[in-house]
Design an enzyme around this catalytic site. Structure first.
Site, PDB file in Angstrom:
ATOM      1  N   HIS A   1       0.817  -1.208   0.000  1.00 40.88           N
ATOM      2  CA  HIS A   1       0.000   0.000   0.000  1.00 40.88           C
ATOM      3  C   HIS A   1       0.853   1.262   0.000  1.00 40.88           C
ATOM      4  CE1 HIS A   1      -4.428   0.953   1.263  1.00 40.88           C
ATOM      5  NE2 HIS A   1      -4.085   1.500   0.126  1.00 40.88           N
TER       6      HIS A   1
ATOM      7  N   PRO B   1     -26.540   3.291  -2.243  1.00 42.44           N
ATOM      8  CA  PRO B   1     -26.103   1.965  -1.802  1.00 42.44           C
ATOM      9  C   PRO B   1     -24.944   2.015  -0.809  1.00 42.44           C
ATOM     10  CG  PRO B   1     -26.533   1.943  -4.153  1.00 42.44           C
ATOM     11  CD  PRO B   1     -26.598   3.374  -3.732  1.00 42.44           C
TER      12      PRO B   1
ATOM     13  N   GLN C   1     -14.158  -0.379  -0.299  1.00 42.55           N
ATOM     14  CA  GLN C   1     -14.573  -1.256  -1.387  1.00 42.55           C
ATOM     15  C   GLN C   1     -13.637  -1.056  -2.562  1.00 42.55           C
ATOM     16  OE1 GLN C   1     -18.249  -0.484  -3.450  1.00 42.55           O
ATOM     17  NE2 GLN C   1     -18.533  -2.622  -3.992  1.00 42.55           N
TER      18      GLN C   1
END
Length: 579
Positions: free
Chosen positions: A332, A411, A516
């Site tokens: 990362h 959502p 996500q």
């Protein structure tokens, strides 16, 4: 700023990835007044009235005209004027490079893909050859700046990370690490590092005329490596990269005193990426395979299995098991998970005359007694992480984003509220939580944080009211405060009281980290908790279903990934009733 879960349009065809790069806006610096107002709003759910009153006084003092806040703000605005992105370097330094915890579980993220259709070494080699060839094809497009620009809502996104995802590596250091990018150097590497049997080989992947090796040629070379590395007496140097960063740094400094070791380490760092050929893991029932594959991609399974068959500092590792396992591991500190996922999606959708080929070169290390001792320490350390890290996976098939959109709900906001409701039901208290958000609408943008917990979300959890989540374009409270703190440090200004106040830690002491990473190829994105006391939840949201990967450490008895997973499922079902 936008959520990682929002749809980014991308088609892997020739395009103009840098056409709009210089036209992208730079990262804006929010006004001091606005950030402080948002800070106080975020603070409300976590402090008592008297503490909030005291913090408001500190904020007022910080905002005084001519005061320290104004001085730091002006310094940050000057930095923003003179750099492409004032936030990215600060964020990478603080969140990753200064972090002394192991990169395994705490920092690197990974992707677990559906099981491939082979169960032997021959199939493994064939799959690896196709993966390598697809990597080279995508590298050619990247080097030629022929990738299409990514778009969000019709707006182009920063493509800088694509040029840095290959031939890059994290370098350990005492107190802080560094990252090197070799892709744009005068003599970029022509090799991929091949890890097999906890040994490392330099596999040259281009012919003398510059053309990439064919799948058949790559198979020949991979077979050579597999047949030449049957010995197991070689010390597993790769496992050292799983140590905490200060311990690894001390080993690294000792290793590079030897010329052979220094050359081997440099070869790995400069190489295009690492491809790991793993030995088969213990067989498990089909309903347990996905979870076990997630763990294999995250940490390799332990010192007795594949944890030493890794170089965890490398920006990208593609992992192919003899039993059909497939996935990746991404540093990362070098790039964001969405970028690594984009390359892996491309690799999976690509199906790709005889000339003399050079023999792949095995890398050799001269191991002293103290390095051997460190290797044994690394084995114990990674085995402890393997035993402690827990994943629970929820495959939720009752509804997906189509149902939520039909009911005029956001959502992503709906899922965030379900996660907070689930946490409250398990722990009977609210917690600070955030959702990872990409800043790629801005030049050289990386990842920021959207705090998900507010008075409104707490009210929803307590009273089951409708959630209302706001997305702030380019403005992050934590990022702004981080920049101001760095300004104080750089200018030798005493740290303002607002940042040392006990209330400050309560807002940003996250117990829930959520994100996500969309995939077109059925990948299950996964990450470990970034610190011991947190949960991490990665989720994918599709038209008619969604999947959640919940991680926690077992020895933190306050957290339970399986219990939280079940609570998320119950929350989603219960919240459906209000629609």
């Amino acid at each position: 700023m936008f959520c990682l879960s929002q749809t980014v349009s991308r088609t892997w065809v020739n395009g103009r990835c840098l056409t709009y790069q210089q036209a992208l806006p730079t990262q804006p610096v929010p006004t001091l007044q606005h950030t402080c107002e948002r800070y106080l709003i975020l603070l409300e759910p976590f402090v008592e009235v008297d503490e909030l009153k005291r913090t408001k006084q500190l904020v007022q003092e910080f905002l005084k005209p001519g005061g320290v806040g104004e001085k730091l703000q002006k310094g940050l605005e000057r930095k923003a004027h003179n750099t492409d992105n004032w936030l990215t370097d600060y964020m990478v330094q603080t969140d990753y490079l200064d972090n002394r915890l192991p990169v395994v579980a705490y920092s690197n993220n990974s992707g677990s893909f559906p099981r491939m259709d082979f169960r032997d070494e021959e199939g493994q080699i064939r799959c690896a050859a196709k993966v390598i060839r697809a990597i080279l094809d995508s590298k050619t497009m990247t080097d030629n700046e022929a990738l299409p620009a990514d778009y969000l809502g019709g707006k182009p996104l920063c493509m800088k990370q694509y040029s840095q995802m290959l031939s890059s590596c994290r370098i350990p250091g005492l107190e802080t690490d560094s990252v090197v990018f070799h892709g744009k150097t005068s003599y970029p590497s022509r090799c991929i590092t091949l890890a097999y049997n906890s040994q490392f080989f330099m596999l040259e992947v281009y012919n003398s005329d510059g053309s990439p090796l064919t799948v058949h040629q790559l198979c020949v070379q991979l077979e050579r490596i597999c047949s030449s590395s049957l010995e197991t007496s070689t010390e597993p140097v790769g496992i050292l990269t799983s140590l905490n960063r200060d311990s690894w740094s001390k080993c690294y400094d000792r290793l590079i005193q030897d010329k052979t070791n220094k050359e081997a380490l440099s070869a790995i760092q400069r190489s295009i990426c690492v491809v790991c050929l793993d030995k088969a893991m213990p067989q498990v029932p089909d309903d347990m395979y996905t979870r076990c594959n997630v763990l294999q991609m995250m940490h390799g399974g332990g010192s007795q299995w594949n944890s030493a068959n890794r170089w965890f500092d490398k920006s990208l590792q593609f992992i192919i098991g003899e039993d059909g396992a497939f996935g990746n591991n991404v540093s990362h500190s070098c790039l964001d998970g969405t970028i690594g996922m984009a390359l892996t999606d491309y690799v999976l959708i690509m199906e790709s005359s005889t000339v003399p080929l050079p023999t792949p070169q095995k890398l050799h290390f001269n191991i002293t007694a103290d390095i051997k001792k460190a290797i044994e320490e690394a084995k114990r350390s990674i085995d402890k992480i393997v035993q402690d890290l827990d994943f629970s996976i929820l495959s939720f098939n009752h509804y997906g984003k189509n149902f939520l959109k039909a009911n005029k709900m956001s959502p992503d906001a709906f899922i965030q509220m379900a996660i907070q409701l689930a946490y409250y039901r398990v722990h009977r208290q609210h917690c600070a939580s955030y959702e990872a958000a990409s800043m790629r609408l801005f030049r050289q943008g990386r990842v920021g944080e959207i705090p998900s917990t507010s008075s409104a979300s707490v009210a929803f959890v307590m009273a089951f009211n409708d959630p209302n989540k706001k997305e702030i374009s380019g403005q992050t409270v934590f990022g702004h405060f981080l920049g101001l703190q760095h300004q104080a440090t750089e200018k030798n200004i005493p740290m303002p009281d607002i940042f040392t106040d006990a209330s400050f830690d309560k807002v940003f002491d996250y117990r829930l980290a959520t994100s996500q990473v969309p995939s077109k190829s059925g990948c299950l994105p996964c990450a470990g908790p970034y610190q011991y006391k947190t949960y991490d939840i990665c989720y994918t949201l599709l038209k008619d279903d969604m999947t959640f990967v919940v991680s926690a450490f077992k020895t933190n008895t306050e957290n339970n990934s399986e219990e939280l997973k079940k609570a998320v499922e119950d929350a989603l079902l219960d919240m459906r009733t209000i629609l």
